[in-house]
Design an enzyme around this catalytic site. Structure first.
Site, PDB file in Angstrom:
ATOM      1  N   ASP A  46       4.760  13.631  -1.690  1.00 21.53           N
ATOM      2  CA  ASP A  46       4.981  12.329  -1.051  1.00 21.53           C
ATOM      3  C   ASP A  46       3.745  11.905  -0.247  1.00 21.53           C
ATOM      4  O   ASP A  46       3.313  12.619   0.654  1.00 21.53           O
ATOM      5  CB  ASP A  46       6.169  12.433  -0.081  1.00 21.53           C
ATOM      6  CG  ASP A  46       6.470  11.087   0.574  1.00 21.53           C
ATOM      7  OD1 ASP A  46       7.127  10.260  -0.076  1.00 21.53           O
ATOM      8  OD2 ASP A  46       6.020  10.859   1.719  1.00 21.53           O
ATOM      9  N   TYR A  51      -0.984   6.377   4.934  1.00 23.92           N
ATOM     10  CA  TYR A  51      -1.463   7.669   5.435  1.00 23.92           C
ATOM     11  C   TYR A  51      -2.972   7.854   5.238  1.00 23.92           C
ATOM     12  O   TYR A  51      -3.562   8.795   5.778  1.00 23.92           O
ATOM     13  CB  TYR A  51      -0.744   8.856   4.750  1.00 23.92           C
ATOM     14  CG  TYR A  51       0.761   8.829   4.810  1.00 23.92           C
ATOM     15  CD1 TYR A  51       1.449   8.016   5.705  1.00 23.92           C
ATOM     16  CD2 TYR A  51       1.521   9.628   3.953  1.00 23.92           C
ATOM     17  CE1 TYR A  51       2.841   7.993   5.733  1.00 23.92           C
ATOM     18  CE2 TYR A  51       2.911   9.613   3.980  1.00 23.92           C
ATOM     19  CZ  TYR A  51       3.556   8.788   4.874  1.00 23.92           C
ATOM     20  OH  TYR A  51       4.928   8.769   4.893  1.00 23.92           O
ATOM     21  N   LYS A  80       3.557   4.631  -1.395  1.00 28.80           N
ATOM     22  CA  LYS A  80       4.296   3.504  -0.807  1.00 28.80           C
ATOM     23  C   LYS A  80       3.413   2.289  -0.560  1.00 28.80           C
ATOM     24  O   LYS A  80       2.240   2.451  -0.182  1.00 28.80           O
ATOM     25  CB  LYS A  80       4.932   3.937   0.526  1.00 28.80           C
ATOM     26  CG  LYS A  80       5.629   5.290   0.443  1.00 28.80           C
ATOM     27  CD  LYS A  80       6.297   5.717   1.725  1.00 28.80           C
ATOM     28  CE  LYS A  80       6.729   7.174   1.665  1.00 28.80           C
ATOM     29  NZ  LYS A  80       5.711   8.134   2.092  1.00 28.80           N
ATOM     30  N   HIS A 113       7.478   0.594   1.829  1.00 27.31           N
ATOM     31  CA  HIS A 113       7.464   1.548   2.956  1.00 27.31           C
ATOM     32  C   HIS A 113       8.383   1.108   4.094  1.00 27.31           C
ATOM     33  O   HIS A 113       9.029   1.918   4.750  1.00 27.31           O
ATOM     34  CB  HIS A 113       6.026   1.684   3.474  1.00 27.31           C
ATOM     35  CG  HIS A 113       5.747   2.945   4.212  1.00 27.31           C
ATOM     36  ND1 HIS A 113       4.535   3.566   4.197  1.00 27.31           N
ATOM     37  CD2 HIS A 113       6.524   3.716   5.012  1.00 27.31           C
ATOM     38  CE1 HIS A 113       4.575   4.659   4.945  1.00 27.31           C
ATOM     39  NE2 HIS A 113       5.774   4.768   5.449  1.00 27.31           N
TER      40      HIS A 113
END
Ligand SMILES: NC(=O)c1ccc[n+]([C@@H]2O[C@H](COP(=O)([O-])OP(=O)(O)OC[C@H]3O[C@@H](n4cnc5c(N)ncnc54)[C@H](OP(=O)(O)O)[C@@H]3O)[C@@H](O)[C@H]2O)c1
Length: 315
Positions: A46, A51, A80, A113
Site C-alpha cells: 500500500d 506519501y 491513491k 484517498h
C-alpha cells in the site's frame, strides 16, 4: 515463505488479506522494507501519491520482478489519488504521474484517498495556503471524481478502483451513481476503532474494508495504544504464543478487515505476517471487542470545515 490467503473482490479480482503499509519512513528504508516483505511472502503493498514514496516502492517491486522472485501479476499494488487531484480534470493526470513514479504500467487498486479535496497548486504542494494560512479547499464532488476513476479502468491504467476515508453516506452516494462499484474502502481500523458498523454496512454492499493504522500506530514512549499494554490483551497473546501486535492484526482479519501494518524493521515485517497458524475463538474475540473506544488517530482536522469532511457522522 508465508502464503497469505486472498479475498475475492466484487469484480472477481483477488486481494491478499494482509498488506504492507508504507506511510512515513525514509526513502531507502521503504525501498528495503518492500524488497524484504516480498521475499518473505507479502504480495499486497500500500502506497499513495501523498506519501511521496511511490518511486521507492516501485523500484523495490521491479527489482524483485527482474530477479524472477515474483511476476507482476503476483503483486497487488495499491496507490491513491491525492486530495490535490480530486478535481475531475486532474484524475487521469494524477494516475499517469503515479504510474510514472512507480515505473509500472498498471495499478492494481487505485483509491480516492479522501472525499474532501484541496486546491491544486503543484504536485509537491499537498495543500496550498490562502492569505490566512488556511489550506484552500477544493469543492469537487467526489461523485464526479469517481466518474473519472471509472474511465481509468476502461483505459487499462488500473485494474480496480476504490475509496478511502469515506463514511457510509458518502459510500452510498457513490453506489447510487456508479457504473463500476468500489471494491474497497480503506479506513482507520484497529482494536480501539473496530469499525464493526462500517464493516457490516460495506459487507452488505460487497465492499471490503482495508484497515489502516491496524496497530494503532504504536508509540512505545507513551505506551500507546493502551491495548498493547493491557493485561487481558497480553494474556490472550501468551495463550497463543503470539505478540500483542499479532493478536491485534489477527482480530482484524477475523472481523473481516484487511490490515496493512507499516514497518521498516525486518523482524516486525516478519512478525506481522506470521498470523496464519492459529485462530482466535469466539470468547477471546468477545474480550477483544471490549477494547473498542471509537477513538480515532487520524482525524484529518485540516479538513474539519470542508463540506465533504467524512467524520462528522457515526460511521
Ligand atoms: N488511507 C489513509 O488515509 C491512510 C492513513 C494512514 C495510513 N494509511 C496506510 O496504512 C498503513 C498503516 O498505518 P500506519 O503506518 O499509520 O500505522 P500502523 O501500521 O498501525 O503503525 C505503524 C508503526 O507501528 C510500528 N510497528 C510495526 N509493526 C510492529 C510490531 N509488530 N510491534 C510493534 N510496533 C510495530 C512501526 O514501526 P517500524 O516501522 O519502526 O517497525 C510504525 O511505527 C500506512 O503505512 C499507510 O500505508 C492510510
Amino acid at each position: 515463505m508465508v502464503v497469505i490467503p486472498k479475498i475475492t473482490l466484487n469484480n472477481g479480482t483477488q486481494m491478499p488479506v494482509l498488506g504492507l503499509g508504507t506511510y512515513l519512513g525514509k526513502s531507502e528504508d521503504i525501498y528495503n522494507a518492500v524488497k524484504y516483505a516480498i521475499e518473505i511472502g507479502y504480495r499486497h503493498i500500500d502506497t499513495a501519491f501523498y506519501y511521496q514514496n511511490e518511486a521507492d516502492v516501485g523500484r523495490a517491486i521491479r527489482e524483485k520482478i527482474d530477479q524472477g522472485l515474483v511476476k507482476r501479476e503476483d503483486i497487488f499494488l495499491v496507490t491513491k489519488l491525492s486530495p490535490i487531484h480530486n478535481e475531475p480534470s486532474k484524475v487521469e493526470y494524477a494516475c499517469q504521474k503515479s504510474l510514472e513514479n512507480l515505473g509500472l504500467d498498471y495499478i492494481d487498486l487505485y483509491l480516492i484517498h479522501f472525499p474532501a479535496g484541496l486546491d491544486y497548486y503543484d504536485d509537491k504542494v499537498q495543500g496550498p495556503l490562502n492569505e490566512k494560512a488556511n489550506v484552500r479547499f477544493n469543492d469537487a464532488d467526489y461523485v464526479d471524481t469517481w466518474r473519472e476513476m471509472e474511465k481509468l479502468v476502461k483505459k487499462g491504467l488500473v485494474k480496480s478502483i476504490g475509496i478511502s476515508n469515506f463514511n457510509s453516506e458518502q459510500t452510498q452516494r457513490i453506489l447510487d451513481i456508479c457504473k463500476i462499484k468500489p471494491v474497497v474502502n480503506q479506513v482507520e481500523c484497529h482494536v480501539e476503532l473496530n469499525q464493526k458498523k462500517l464493516i457490516e454496512f460495506s459487507k452488505q454492499r460487497d465492499i471490503v474494508i482495508t484497515a489502516y493504522c491496524p496497530l494503532g500506530r504504536p508509540n512505545p514512549a507513551e505506551k500507546k495504544p493502551a491495548f498493547l499494554y493491557d493485561d487481558r490483551f497480553i494474556a490472550i497473546s501468551q495463550k497463543y504464543k503470539k505478540t500483542p501486535a499479532q493478536i491485534a492484526l489477527k482480530y482484524l482479519i477475523q472481523i473481516g478487515a484487511v490490515p496493512i501494518p507499516k514497518s521498516t524493521t525486518n523482524t516486525r515485517i516478519a512478525e506481522n505476517i506470521d498470523l496464519f497458524d492459529f485462530e482466535l475463538p469466539k470468547d477471546d474475540m468477545s474480550i477483544l471487542d471490549t477494547f473498542n473506544t471509537g477513538d480515532r488517530i487520524c482525524k484529518f482536522e485540516l479538513w474539519a470545515n470542508h463540506q465533504y469532511y467524512p467524520f462528522s457522522i457515526e460511521f
